[in-house]
Design an enzyme around this catalytic site. Structure first.
Site, PDB file in Angstrom:
ATOM      1  N   ALA A 169      -3.619 -20.931  14.139  1.00  0.00           N
ATOM      2  CA  ALA A 169      -3.324 -19.895  15.145  1.00  0.00           C
ATOM      3  C   ALA A 169      -3.711 -18.509  14.616  1.00  0.00           C
ATOM      4  O   ALA A 169      -4.225 -17.663  15.365  1.00  0.00           O
ATOM      5  CB  ALA A 169      -1.842 -19.933  15.503  1.00  0.00           C
ATOM      6  N   GLU A 170      -3.502 -18.278  13.325  1.00  0.00           N
ATOM      7  CA  GLU A 170      -3.869 -16.980  12.732  1.00  0.00           C
ATOM      8  C   GLU A 170      -5.354 -16.692  12.938  1.00  0.00           C
ATOM      9  O   GLU A 170      -5.753 -15.568  13.236  1.00  0.00           O
ATOM     10  CB  GLU A 170      -3.588 -16.982  11.220  1.00  0.00           C
TER      11      GLU A 170
ATOM     12  N   LEU B  31       0.844  -1.201   0.000  1.00  0.00           N
ATOM     13  CA  LEU B  31       0.000   0.000   0.000  1.00  0.00           C
ATOM     14  C   LEU B  31       0.878   1.248   0.000  1.00  0.00           C
ATOM     15  O   LEU B  31       1.919   1.284   0.666  1.00  0.00           O
ATOM     16  CB  LEU B  31      -0.913  -0.023   1.221  1.00  0.00           C
TER      17      LEU B  31
ATOM     18  N   HIS C 114       0.588 -11.766   9.447  1.00  0.00           N
ATOM     19  CA  HIS C 114       1.738 -12.337   8.733  1.00  0.00           C
ATOM     20  C   HIS C 114       2.093 -13.680   9.380  1.00  0.00           C
ATOM     21  O   HIS C 114       2.124 -13.786  10.613  1.00  0.00           O
ATOM     22  CB  HIS C 114       2.914 -11.354   8.826  1.00  0.00           C
TER      23      HIS C 114
END
Ligand code: GRF
Length: 192
Positions: A175-176, A95, A111
């Site tokens: 986990a994300e 971005l 991430h």
């Protein structure tokens, strides 16, 4: 009743993090609403998930548009939908500074590594190559450097003997899916 805080979710592909956020909202675990999902790729599987759930979803192809112009249109779209928080969820684009300045401290990214280790592409493969025994995932605020903004939340995930990129990625992804909603919740609580 106060209006629910509005999330704008940017995707490019599978959309499993988006789906997990939607699930946490449906389960009453995250008090927010998804105002819009925007994909820069027409065939992103996440779009189908949005359609099935009746969540507003748009395709805004980025190909062939100068970055600053694309980002200007994207920011305008998010503002039209009155989003309070922009959540990057597998959005495969950098971005521009002008976009980031439109939403100060209001853009989150997830991430699949314990940053600052293994930024950029193929974080799980990087972890395997380095032979680390613990990796994980990070939710951070987006600034002008790639995967380098202030860290909000992290979860550690073990690397197991015999792991491949696929097995490790699947363990991290699980986990994300928890971590992203926890981080969103914390950010919304802070700005309440
Ligand atoms: C996730 O591993 C996320 O950490 C990274 O891109 C992947 C997106 O997966 N930024 P999905 O589209 O949410 O399933």
């Amino acid at each position: 009743m106060p209006e629910k805080r509005r999330l704008g979710i940017l995707i490019s592909g599978r959309g499993s993090n988006f789906q997990a956020i939607a699930d946490h909202i449906s389960a009453g675990e995250l008090d927010a609403t998804i105002a819009v999902v925007i994909s820069n790729r027409a065939h992103a599987a996440g779009l189908q998930i949005a359609h099935e759930r009746g969540i507003p979803a748009l395709v805004r192809p980025s190909q062939g548009i100068v970055r600053e112009e694309y980002d200007r249109q994207l920011a305008a779209e998010l503002k039209t939908h009155r989003v309070d928080l922009v959540c990057l969820a597998g959005f495969m684009r950098l971005l521009s500074p002008a976009f980031i300045q439109e939403f100060p401290s209001k853009i989150l990214n997830i991430h699949p590594s314990l940053l600052p280790s293994f930024p950029g592409l193929d974080a799980q493969a990087q972890a395997l190559r380095h032979g680390v025994k613990i990796t994980g995932c990070t939710v951070h605020l987006v600034n002008e450097e790639l995967d380098a903004g202030p860290i909000l939340r992290q979860a550690a995930v073990p690397v197991l003997p015999g792991d491949t990129v696929d097995t490790l990625s699947a363990r991290i992804l699980k986990a994300e899916h928890r971590l992203y909603s926890d981080a969103i919740k914390a950010v919304l609580a802070e700005s309440a």
